[in-house]
Scaffold this motif. Sequence first.
Motif, PDB file in Angstrom:
ATOM      1  N   LEU A 139       0.824  -1.200   0.000  1.00 38.45           N
ATOM      2  CA  LEU A 139       0.000   0.000   0.000  1.00 38.45           C
ATOM      3  C   LEU A 139       0.861   1.254   0.000  1.00 38.45           C
ATOM      4  O   LEU A 139       0.575   2.231  -0.709  1.00 38.45           O
ATOM      5  N   ALA A 179       2.062   1.887  -3.514  1.00 36.50           N
ATOM      6  CA  ALA A 179       1.011   2.433  -4.372  1.00 36.50           C
ATOM      7  C   ALA A 179       0.726   3.896  -4.038  1.00 36.50           C
ATOM      8  O   ALA A 179       0.474   4.715  -4.927  1.00 36.50           O
ATOM      9  N   LEU A 180       0.802   4.240  -2.767  1.00 41.06           N
ATOM     10  CA  LEU A 180       0.503   5.612  -2.353  1.00 41.06           C
ATOM     11  C   LEU A 180       1.550   6.600  -2.841  1.00 41.06           C
ATOM     12  O   LEU A 180       1.252   7.781  -3.047  1.00 41.06           O
ATOM     13  N   THR A 199      -6.239   3.552  -8.528  1.00 41.27           N
ATOM     14  CA  THR A 199      -7.016   2.625  -7.707  1.00 41.27           C
ATOM     15  C   THR A 199      -6.061   1.825  -6.827  1.00 41.27           C
ATOM     16  O   THR A 199      -5.037   1.340  -7.297  1.00 41.27           O
ATOM     17  N   ILE A 200      -6.383   1.744  -5.552  1.00 43.71           N
ATOM     18  CA  ILE A 200      -5.603   0.974  -4.597  1.00 43.71           C
ATOM     19  C   ILE A 200      -6.497  -0.087  -3.990  1.00 43.71           C
ATOM     20  O   ILE A 200      -7.627   0.201  -3.592  1.00 43.71           O
ATOM     21  N   TYR A 236      -6.599  -3.019  -0.924  1.00 40.45           N
ATOM     22  CA  TYR A 236      -5.935  -3.468   0.297  1.00 40.45           C
ATOM     23  C   TYR A 236      -6.982  -4.049   1.234  1.00 40.45           C
ATOM     24  O   TYR A 236      -8.200  -3.910   0.998  1.00 40.45           O
TER      25      TYR A 236
END
Length: 442
Positions: free
Chosen positions: A29, A32-33, A43-44, A46
């Motif tokens: 995460l 991705a951030l 789009t993430i 988790y």
Amino acid sequence: MRWVSRAPSPRALPQRWLGRARASDRAALRTALRGLAHGAPGTIEYRGVDGHGSSRWIAEDTQLAGRSISSLHGPHGGSGDIAGCRRTVRELQETNRRKDEFLAVLMHELRTPLQSLRAASDALADSGSAQAAVIARQVQHLSRLVDDLGESTRLTHRKAHLRLQNVGLCSLLRDAIGDLDAEAEARRQTLELIAPPAECWVLADPARLTQVFNNLLHNAAKFSAADGRVRVTVEPAEASQEVTVSVCDEGIGIAAEALGSVFELFAQDGAATARVREGLGIGLAVVRGLVELHGGRVVAHSEGPGTGSRFEVTLPLVAAPAEAAAARRILVVEDNADVAAGLQQLLEQEGHAVAVAPDGRSALQQSARWRPDTVILDLELPDLDGREVARGIRRGAARPRPRLIALSGSGELDPRAMRAAGFDHCLIKPAGLAELTAAICA
């Protein structure tokens, strides 16, 4: 759920996400951030943890710096619970895995009896018997279906491997046309090969390239009327160092709307299949996949229904290889008595001296005593694994060491593992005379 954050800085938001995420997901995460921190939407996915410690899959469609998107002044986006979607994906993946396992077992179980039938059929080819011709046609049809089914699975999962060697393209085409002679004669069709006097050499896997042209020739005959003509033309282009093989028929043709999708998996022209209900719709998909693996290309042409069709396969040319000697001392290691007898008879008809061993231990003894220069070795033996037998033969052999050819009912072999075990070539059952000869003399 749509949301907007009133955080003073978009960079404060990632920390809130990380605090809500499951610990094992935080590293992914965080990565991705980093991409979102500069304002790029994305789009993430988790696993979020609630106050009770339970976790569920969450998808965030996010814009951290949203002023250019809408009137929302601040980070905003949408959150969705995708636990159900994830569960469905897992179920589909498991179903797909079970399907692949079933197909692998099915193809393995079919290949051993097909090998016996193929060897017997080849041995009876000169008898002129009508029954032998029927057997030959049906064995070819079953072999083609099994090969296409296995090949389409490997191509889909990117597991197809080529055993490349110098292959005489004109000779391979003559053999492919010869394989279809009985079928064409039954339909009163004419097969014609137009080739240059000099051989055209390509770097190819002979078994896979034979499969390509068998599929194209079979389709041309299948969709042509009785008394029709199928013409195969070989045209080398010295300037581009390529050779193009055209397979032309005078059959029902291909509709314009279907022409662009004929190479897709399970694609079938509705008008064609209404007239000829045969096949799985995977043959041309396999053709395209295998041709592209060889560094070539394939295209389809047709002026429409009733005008026939033309398929063109273009492959790179290579220099002609040196000639190989003909006769060999061959040890066949095979526990199925019918397969072993069929291979022995077929190879002896070609002038080779052949001995047979029914299991791994007797193969090691026979190899040390008889000193063959070629060993055709089944990988699935009752006492020892074929790879172990191959290593034993290599260790005990005097130089020059024998050429080892793996023969397997499994449609999926790792070339690197086979080389590590000492094999020079791999064949998949049912292997015909052309494939055996190419492997022996390569």
